[in-house]
Design an enzyme around this catalytic site. Structure first.
Site, short mmCIF file in Angstrom:
data_model
loop_
_atom_site.label_atom_id
_atom_site.label_comp_id
_atom_site.label_asym_id
_atom_site.label_seq_id
_atom_site.Cartn_x
_atom_site.Cartn_y
_atom_site.Cartn_z
N ASP A 194 0.96 -1.26 0.00
CA ASP A 194 0.10 -0.05 0.08
C ASP A 194 1.08 1.36 0.06
O ASP A 194 1.47 1.42 0.99
CB ASP A 194 -0.87 0.25 1.23
CG ASP A 194 -1.79 1.29 1.22
OD1 ASP A 194 -1.45 2.22 0.59
OD2 ASP A 194 -2.56 1.31 2.18
N CYS A 363 -8.61 6.59 10.24
CA CYS A 363 -8.95 5.54 9.73
C CYS A 363 -8.21 4.19 9.75
O CYS A 363 -7.81 3.50 9.10
CB CYS A 363 -8.97 5.45 8.16
SG CYS A 363 -10.20 6.43 7.27
C1 LIG Z 1 -2.03 4.18 4.10
C2 LIG Z 1 -3.38 4.32 3.23
N1 LIG Z 1 -3.89 3.49 2.64
C3 LIG Z 1 -5.10 3.68 2.09
C4 LIG Z 1 -5.78 4.89 1.96
C5 LIG Z 1 -6.92 5.03 1.16
O1 LIG Z 1 -6.84 6.00 -0.04
P1 LIG Z 1 -7.85 6.55 -0.61
O2 LIG Z 1 -9.03 7.14 0.20
O3 LIG Z 1 -7.27 7.72 -1.80
O4 LIG Z 1 -8.46 5.47 -1.46
C6 LIG Z 1 -5.02 6.00 2.52
C7 LIG Z 1 -5.68 7.29 2.99
O5 LIG Z 1 -5.46 8.16 3.65
C8 LIG Z 1 -3.68 5.46 3.43
O6 LIG Z 1 -3.25 6.59 3.81
#
Ligand SMILES: Cc1ncc(COP(=O)(O)O)c(C=O)c1O
Length: 405
Positions: A194, A363
């Site tokens: 990720d 999140c």
């Molecule tokens: C580590 C990580 N993964 C996934 C995401 C999700 O990204 P998106 O909301 O652009 O799909 C984020 C968003 O903050 C993130 O920081």
């Protein structure tokens, strides 16, 4: 790295100079990216692929050039390995669904880490529920780095995939992904990285890293919202069934059955965000003109400076203090009795002084549970931030603490 290139930053909030420290949530856009969107809709907008007319051919070329720019930026072997998605979240959901359909059976295991964003947890939980598989979690050590020894023990003959963040969106720490990938590969297990928080801040090279899949979002990379990418090694992508059905992803549709398009279009049902991809390409060029190494060095210097300033404020607890970080720091403030000052209150008082930070669980509720807090205050930097802004933030934080403690 000229702040003047970002028009939104030149404003006051609540009568105070805006200091934007919420870049991990989304970054601001330089004028060249804003202009690219206007240019697209003013001069060449048309639906792409299969168009015989001029505008459609121009739009198709711009979209595919952007794919090539992104493929080069992340070090992919070929543009075929770069699928456009709506963002990191959709990339992970796509992978969980398609990889899950092809490779996950009852009793199989998937490994994530204790510091993942919900986007890198929930799609895997949903897959595990669907297939009767198990989600295993790499724990953290006391210093909040990942426990690689424990990870090695988690890898088993039933492990089918490992998915971890290269950079934690909460702690900002850079995970040892090369080692994680090497250990997984030594057991024949593919790895998804990720890259939502790494691609904006540090040079990414999927080939050198040797990850099998990689996801990121444009809006965190000075580009528009609504677009991201999923990189996959070609031999893996070729083994995956399609995700959504519709236009673009097909070769032929007959009542007797449908045949699917070649890579990467097989995974791109419907009209793609070709204006977004074009503008993303412009943003990548902007970042490359600044230099990815220079951006990384600048942000790492800012992070070290901010951490040093925060460490000098009584009652501040920095999470993963002293660990190498890419652009983000999480902290909390405790009063003399050891009671947590609610991050939301600090965020509100900082906002009133023009400082934009993010507070809450970011999140990452499972990480908050591990830290035993309801949330943190997070400051996160972009290429346009400065030490002077860190000083403004520190003064504002001290004032907020005086008001609350
Ligand atoms: C580590 C990580 N993964 C996934 C995401 C999700 O990204 P998106 O909301 O652009 O799909 C984020 C968003 O903050 C993130 O920081």
């Amino acid at each position: 790295m000229n702040k003047e290139d970002f028009p939104i930053l030149n404003q006051q909030v609540h009568g105070k100079r805006l200091v934007y420290f919420d870049n991990a949530a989304t970054s601001q856009k330089p004028q060249c990216v804003i202009n690219a969107i206007t240019e697209a809709y003013s001069t060449w907008n048309a639906n792409i692929h299969r168009g015989t007319h001029h505008l459609s051919q121009v739009a198709t070329a711009k979209h595919e050039q952007a794919r090539a720019i992104l493929a080069r930026m992340i070090g992919a072997d070929s543009s075929k390995e770069v699928l456009f998605t709506r963002g990191t979240t959709e990339g992970l959901n796509l992978l969980a669904f398609c990889y899950g359909e092809a490779f996950i059976r009852e009793g199989d295991e998937i490994i994530v880490s204790a510091l993942e964003h919900h986007s890198n947890i929930v799609p895997w939980q949903m897959l595990c529920d669907r297939k009767g598989a198990m989600l295993k979690v790499i724990p953290m050590r006391d210093d909040l780095t990942l426990d690689i020894k424990a990870y090695e023990r988690l890898l088993s003959p039933r492990t089918r995939l490992v998915s971890v963040a290269q950079v934690s969106n909460v702690l900002g720490i850079i995970n040892p992904v090369e080692e994680i990938i090497r250990l997984a590969h030594s057991r024949g297990v593919p790895v998804c990285i990720d890259g939502a928080q790494s691609a904006p801040h540090i040079p990414v090279d999927v080939r050198a890293m040797d990850c099998d899949f990689f996801v990121c979002s444009a809006h965190k990379m000075y580009a528009p919202t609504g677009i991201g990418l999923l990189y996959g090694k070609q031999h893996w992508l070729e083994q995956l069934p399609p995700y959504q059905g519709g236009g673009e992803m097909i070769q032929h549709v007959r009542w007797e059955g449908t045949t699917y398009n070649e890579l990467p279009y097989r995974f791109e049902a419907g009209t793609p965000d070709y204006v977004g991809s074009y503008a993303w390409g412009v943003a990548v060029r902007y970042m490359q003109d600044c230099g990815m190494q220079a951006i990384a060095a600048h942000e790492q210097e800012l992070t070290a400076y901010a951490e040093q300033c925060l460490a000098g404020i009584s009652g501040v607890k920095i999470y993963a203090a002293g660990q190498p970080k890419a652009g983000a720091i999480s902290f909390n403030v405790y009063d003399a009795a050891g009671k947590l000052v609610h991050p939301f209150d600090l965020g509100t008082l900082l906002d009133q002084q023009g400082i934009a930070v993010r507070t809450g669980h970011h999140c990452a509720e499972t990480l908050m549970d591990a830290l035993q807090v309801p949330g943190t205050v997070r400051i996160s930097f972009g290429m346009y931030n400065s030490k002077e802004e860190v000083d403004l933030f520190v003064t504002a934080l001290q004032r907020a603490i005086r008001m609350l403690v």
